[in-house]
Design a protein around this motif. Structure first.
Motif, PDB file in Angstrom:
ATOM      1  N   ARG A 267      37.107  44.873  39.937  1.00 12.39           N
ATOM      2  CA  ARG A 267      35.869  43.925  39.786  1.00 12.39           C
ATOM      3  C   ARG A 267      35.438  43.717  40.805  1.00 12.39           C
ATOM      4  O   ARG A 267      35.793  43.595  41.848  1.00 12.39           O
ATOM      5  N   ARG A 268      33.925  43.971  40.991  1.00  7.99           N
ATOM      6  CA  ARG A 268      33.111  43.790  42.097  1.00  7.99           C
ATOM      7  C   ARG A 268      32.871  42.470  42.499  1.00  7.99           C
ATOM      8  O   ARG A 268      32.707  41.485  41.741  1.00  7.99           O
ATOM      9  N   LEU A 269      33.235  42.291  43.808  1.00  9.86           N
ATOM     10  CA  LEU A 269      33.031  41.041  44.454  1.00  9.86           C
ATOM     11  C   LEU A 269      31.556  40.743  45.135  1.00  9.86           C
ATOM     12  O   LEU A 269      30.881  39.736  44.991  1.00  9.86           O
TER      13      LEU A 269
ATOM     14  N   ALA B 142      41.159  44.179  42.918  1.00  5.30           N
ATOM     15  CA  ALA B 142      41.688  45.237  41.884  1.00  5.30           C
ATOM     16  C   ALA B 142      43.224  44.929  41.885  1.00  5.30           C
ATOM     17  O   ALA B 142      43.907  44.257  42.498  1.00  5.30           O
ATOM     18  N   TRP B 143      43.847  45.254  40.502  1.00  2.00           N
ATOM     19  CA  TRP B 143      45.243  45.114  40.206  1.00  2.00           C
ATOM     20  C   TRP B 143      45.603  46.061  39.298  1.00  2.00           C
ATOM     21  O   TRP B 143      44.626  46.645  38.491  1.00  2.00           O
TER      22      TRP B 143
ATOM     23  N   PHE C 104      44.052  33.553  42.201  1.00  5.08           N
ATOM     24  CA  PHE C 104      43.174  34.150  43.364  1.00  5.08           C
ATOM     25  C   PHE C 104      42.013  34.793  43.074  1.00  5.08           C
ATOM     26  O   PHE C 104      41.038  34.770  43.874  1.00  5.08           O
ATOM     27  N   ILE C 105      42.274  35.666  41.871  1.00  3.18           N
ATOM     28  CA  ILE C 105      41.300  36.460  41.518  1.00  3.18           C
ATOM     29  C   ILE C 105      39.913  35.555  41.189  1.00  3.18           C
ATOM     30  O   ILE C 105      38.968  36.019  41.598  1.00  3.18           O
TER      31      ILE C 105
ATOM     32  N   ILE D  79      41.956  44.254  47.646  1.00  7.45           N
ATOM     33  CA  ILE D  79      40.306  44.093  48.116  1.00  7.45           C
ATOM     34  C   ILE D  79      39.934  45.395  48.716  1.00  7.45           C
ATOM     35  O   ILE D  79      40.509  45.836  49.991  1.00  7.45           O
ATOM     36  N   THR D  80      39.022  46.147  48.162  1.00  5.05           N
ATOM     37  CA  THR D  80      38.488  47.467  48.873  1.00  5.05           C
ATOM     38  C   THR D  80      37.289  47.643  48.472  1.00  5.05           C
ATOM     39  O   THR D  80      36.682  46.926  47.591  1.00  5.05           O
TER      40      THR D  80
END
Length: 301
Positions: free
Chosen positions: A158-160, A271-272, A285-286, A145-146
């Motif tokens: 992917r934007r959170l 991201a992954w 979790f995503i 998470i960045t």
């Protein structure tokens, strides 16, 4: 070829002595030495050579180790995936995240996920943006998470949510009675910043350039809490992410001001690795993170 021998080769290549690696594998040192020699015979090249009192990788050993690392990582992830398929409410989520998100977003996401899947365990790593990408690429973490899309060809992002950035000033500052300011109004003031390599540092420098100046650096830290403390002490101003704890307290007598001349915000995303098959717990979790942060965004509107 024995998997345990490959693990022992990996351990020796990463700095353990043969004696230490043998103890980890619960075999004798002579037995492991013979197994490593047989491995070299199977591969057809010398993999380790003695330099002084330690074993070091040969050029062939360095090449071989890359494939050993990948093979063992794939095998371990395969075992995890099978275990999670058999027991879908368990598993492991390996997550790296920004320092600045450790005070609110990550604890909130982990707590909500564990309420639904109490058997899932977490491995957590905290770092700046560059360190997060390394964690992902070397397989230490499966998710990160960045802030901002790393725009790496091997990474899916992917934007959170969009997180506001506020100008933090001491409560006795000349602008402290206002709610909104232009960033250009503090062009001549000392700035408290994170060190180079942190995303918030890059965003701050970019926004200052957009406002027509370069920040005059008074101090470089590694934690947002440090920035807040030094701002509260009157040593400068800083751009601070707007988390639920950004409010003036006796310990942090700070005013947070909205910026009007630049977009004071940053994108937060998950991201992954694009080509990696994620275990069920990580995939769940995503989905949880996307749903939970959608609610946060709705609450801020």
């Amino acid at each position: 070829m024995d998997l345990q021998v490959l693990r022992s080769f990996q351990a020796v290549a990463e700095g353990l002595t043969v004696t230490e690696a043998a103890a980890e594998a619960r075999v004798t040192q002579p037995a492991l030495s013979r197994a490593l020699r047989r491995l070299e015979q199977e591969v057809g090249a010398e993999l380790l050579q003695r330099v002084g009192r330690v074993l070091c990788l040969t050029p062939a050993g360095r090449v071989f180790k890359e494939y050993v690392d990948a093979a063992l990582d794939s095998y371990d992830r395969g075992r995890r995936a099978v275990a999670e398929a058999v027991h879908p409410d368990t598993g492991l989520v390996s997550l790296a995240f920004l320092h600045t998100l450790g005070t609110w977003l990550v604890p909130r996401l982990v707590t909500g996920f564990r309420e639904e899947f109490p058997g899932v365990r977490f491995e957590l790593y905290q770092h700046g943006e560059q360190g997060l990408v390394r964690h992902l690429l070397d397989g230490t973490a499966e998710l990160m998470i960045t802030s901002g899309d790393p725009e790496h060809p091997l990474i899916t992002w992917r934007r959170l949510l969009v997180e506001p950035l506020w100008l933090a000033v001491p409560v006795r500052h000349r602008l402290a009675r206002r709610d909104r300011v232009r960033l250009a109004e503090v062009a001549d003031e000392p700035f408290i910043l994170l060190k180079s390599g942190y995303g918030l540092r890059s965003i701050t420098e970019s926004l200052c350039r957009e406002a027509g100046f370069g920040p005059r650096v008074a101090f470089e830290g590694e934690e947002v809490q440090t920035l807040r403390g030094l701002v509260a002490a009157g040593l400068g101003v800083s751009l601070i992410p707007s988390s639920p704890d950004t409010a003036a307290t006796p310990d942090f007598p700070i005013r947070y001001l909205e910026l009007t001349d630049v977009r004071g915000a940053r994108d937060i995303g998950i991201a992954w690795l694009t080509g990696r098959a994620l275990p069920p717990a990580s995939r769940r979790f995503i989905g949880h993170a996307l749903r939970a942060t959608a609610k946060v965004a709705d609450g801020r509107r």
